[in-house]
Design a protein around this motif. Structure first.
Motif, mmCIF file in Angstrom:
data_model
loop_
_atom_site.group_PDB
_atom_site.id
_atom_site.type_symbol
_atom_site.label_atom_id
_atom_site.label_comp_id
_atom_site.label_asym_id
_atom_site.label_seq_id
_atom_site.Cartn_x
_atom_site.Cartn_y
_atom_site.Cartn_z
ATOM 1 N N SER A 1 0.847 -1.195 0.000
ATOM 2 C CA SER A 1 0.000 0.000 0.000
ATOM 3 C C SER A 1 0.886 1.249 0.000
ATOM 4 O O SER A 1 1.518 1.565 1.013
ATOM 5 N N ALA B 1 -8.638 -3.411 -6.470
ATOM 6 C CA ALA B 1 -7.224 -3.765 -6.485
ATOM 7 C C ALA B 1 -7.042 -5.271 -6.358
ATOM 8 O O ALA B 1 -7.718 -5.938 -5.580
ATOM 9 N N HIS C 1 -0.582 -1.903 -4.760
ATOM 10 C CA HIS C 1 -1.746 -1.134 -5.194
ATOM 11 C C HIS C 1 -1.283 0.207 -5.761
ATOM 12 O O HIS C 1 -0.343 0.812 -5.237
#
Length: 300
Positions: free
Chosen positions: A54, A205, A210
């Motif tokens: 992330s 995602a 991501h």
């Protein structure tokens, strides 16, 4: 020197020393570190228990600073930055090598934003470095919109700038290729399209890195179980709170966004069995709020 100036100077000193500072933006409070210091950024992931897949948004104090981090700054980026910055819009563009890979989940792009909170801008200017900052919470938990909602011991220092006026995280738009909406916010998509033309909407995602924060299925979650219900439907049985549109919650999407997390933090403190939220309309103006509610209610 005022109290705010003293606090900003102390926070900037900590940022330069590789420490973590929770600071206010107009969206939510961020957990910030020097974006150019990989070791400092690593502390963000450890403190939040955030997966490396992330990426983080990098906060800048000007378009000029953004361009020092971008390997390419397309015309659409210039148009949108001049229209919305400082403000709740993050632009994802190809990155320069000066941005550590840990900031971007190893991807060749970086999300850049100029926040519209005076203390946030003062902090970046005083520290003289861009600041990488996700929301100042544990990963997937409810974002803080006030200093008192930042979890204890998450940061080395909390810079108190009062309540966030926007209330949900920024809109994220990728310009690394054809324009692509990665995360909705309070800026309606048709408004963006009126400036740069058609924008596609990203699908959910998949596994792996991501392209934007906020794309995990479960996110923005209060400790209390949250349920989305249709307008007029009864809430679950038991002790809980029901948030109806135009009653317990505002009927205007921006006003709703501004109080959403604060309301959920307050209800979390009441030790309820559930929170039921009446689903807002499926319109572009409500897309950011709906995204947060759906992820908060995922798998309930």
């Amino acid at each position: 020197m005022s109290a705010d100036q003293t606090s900003v100077a102390h926070a900037a000193e900590l940022i330069r020393a590789g420490r973590l500072v929770a600071f206010p933006t107009e969206t939510v409070y961020g957990l910030g570190a020097n974006a150019l210091d990989a070791a400092a950024v690593e502390r963000i992931f450890a403190a939040k228990r955030r997966p490396r897949s992330s990426p983080l948004i990098v906060h800048v104090d000007s378009i000029a600073m953004a361009q020092t981090l971008a390997a390419d700054w397309p015309e659409a980026a210039e148009t949108l930055a001049r229209h919305y910055w400082p403000g709740p819009l993050t632009l994802v563009v190809p990155k320069r090598s000066v941005v550590p890979d840990i900031v971007t989940a190893g991807l060749p792009t970086v999300g850049l934003r100029m926040p519209a909170h005076p203390l946030a801008l003062d902090l970046i200017r005083t520290a003289q470095v861009p600041i990488a900052a996700p929301s100042a919470n544990r990963f997937t938990e409810l974002s803080p919109t006030a200093a008192e909602d930042v979890p204890g011991q998450l940061a080395d220092f909390v810079l108190d700038g009062g309540p966030a006026r926007v209330g949900i995280e920024s809109t994220v738009l990728s310009l690394a290729g054809m324009p692509l909406l990665l995360r909705p916010g309070v800026i309606p998509l048709p408004e963006i399209e009126s400036l740069i033309g058609p924008v596609a909407i990203a699908e959910a995602a998949a596994e792996g890195p991501h392209p934007s924060p906020g794309m995990h299925l479960r996110h923005y979650r209060p400790a209390t179980s949250l349920y989305l219900i249709s307008p007029g439907s009864p809430p679950p049985e038991g002790r809980g709170a029901c948030l109806r549109l135009g009653r317990e919650m505002p009927a205007d999407p921006r006003e709703y966004a501004a109080v959403l997390y604060r309301t959920l933090h307050r209800l979390d403190g009441e030790h309820l069995e559930w929170i039921a939220v009446e689903c807002p309309p499926e319109t572009p103006e409500w897309a950011g709020v709906l995204d947060r509610l759906r992820r908060a209610a995922a798998n309930q």
